[in-house]
Motif scaffolding. Sequence first.
Motif, short mmCIF file in Angstrom:
data_model
loop_
_atom_site.label_atom_id
_atom_site.label_comp_id
_atom_site.label_asym_id
_atom_site.label_seq_id
_atom_site.Cartn_x
_atom_site.Cartn_y
_atom_site.Cartn_z
N ARG A 1 188.05 -18.71 1.40
CA ARG A 1 187.73 -18.04 2.67
C ARG A 1 186.63 -17.00 2.48
O ARG A 1 185.69 -16.88 3.29
CB ARG A 1 188.98 -17.39 3.24
N LYS B 1 184.33 -16.98 0.15
CA LYS B 1 183.07 -17.67 -0.11
C LYS B 1 182.44 -18.15 1.19
O LYS B 1 181.22 -18.10 1.36
CB LYS B 1 183.30 -18.84 -1.07
N LYS B 2 183.28 -18.61 2.12
CA LYS B 2 182.75 -19.07 3.40
C LYS B 2 182.22 -17.91 4.24
O LYS B 2 181.39 -18.09 5.13
CB LYS B 2 183.84 -19.82 4.18
N GLU C 1 176.49 -17.92 -0.98
CA GLU C 1 177.19 -18.78 -0.03
C GLU C 1 176.65 -18.55 1.38
O GLU C 1 176.31 -17.43 1.76
CB GLU C 1 178.70 -18.48 -0.05
N VAL D 1 185.96 -20.25 10.19
CA VAL D 1 186.67 -19.96 8.95
C VAL D 1 188.15 -19.91 9.27
O VAL D 1 188.58 -19.21 10.18
CB VAL D 1 186.23 -18.61 8.35
#
Length: 212
Positions: free
Chosen positions: A178, A180-181, A205, A211
């Motif tokens: 999460r 990283k997103k 990223e 998300v």
Amino acid sequence: MESKFRTSLKQFMHELGVKEVYLPDEPDKLFLYHPEVNRPGLALAGFKDFFDNTRIQIFGRSEIRYIECLDEQTADERVEFICQNKPPLLVVTRNLPIPPVLLEKAKKFMIPLCTTDESSCAFLASAISVLSVTLAPRITRHGVFMEILGVKVPTVTIPVKPGRNLAVIIEAATRNLRLKKLGYNAARDLMVSLGMPEEELPPQEKIINNVF
């Protein structure tokens, strides 16, 4: 019980620091399958029942001295019994002198023979520790991108071993994914703090809106 997993003799020798005396093939082509080891004192004494030929056989001071005390014919028969059963590896501890009959039979039956400077007890503990990890039962789950309500959701491959808390592992993997997103890469930030040049860093990223 023999494991369905295996580890190469090359890896085992590297991790335990054992030295080659005789190998019938390249060490990366020889494999170990059993996570336990054995001291063949009973077999040397003539008791042949229940000899487990799937285990590494460790020869310490007691075993080597016992071989030296036997008459030539008996020593030949007892050591041949051990080697003809094809154990995966023979290890002589404390860098003790290797009885000629042991080397002869190892070559005759093509059994790897190595030596270590550790005591028998220390080597036994180290060997079991290494083998119990490399040959431990484990499950790996492989995944692909899945689409749920129009959102592509990546899966993560997690190796599972005995003693691990799956709930904690899954939660940590989910939080990491999460973040990283959201554009935060913990590994990248650590590399930056360590002074790694920008051109060597992994790409940042991309931030996405959907998300979970």
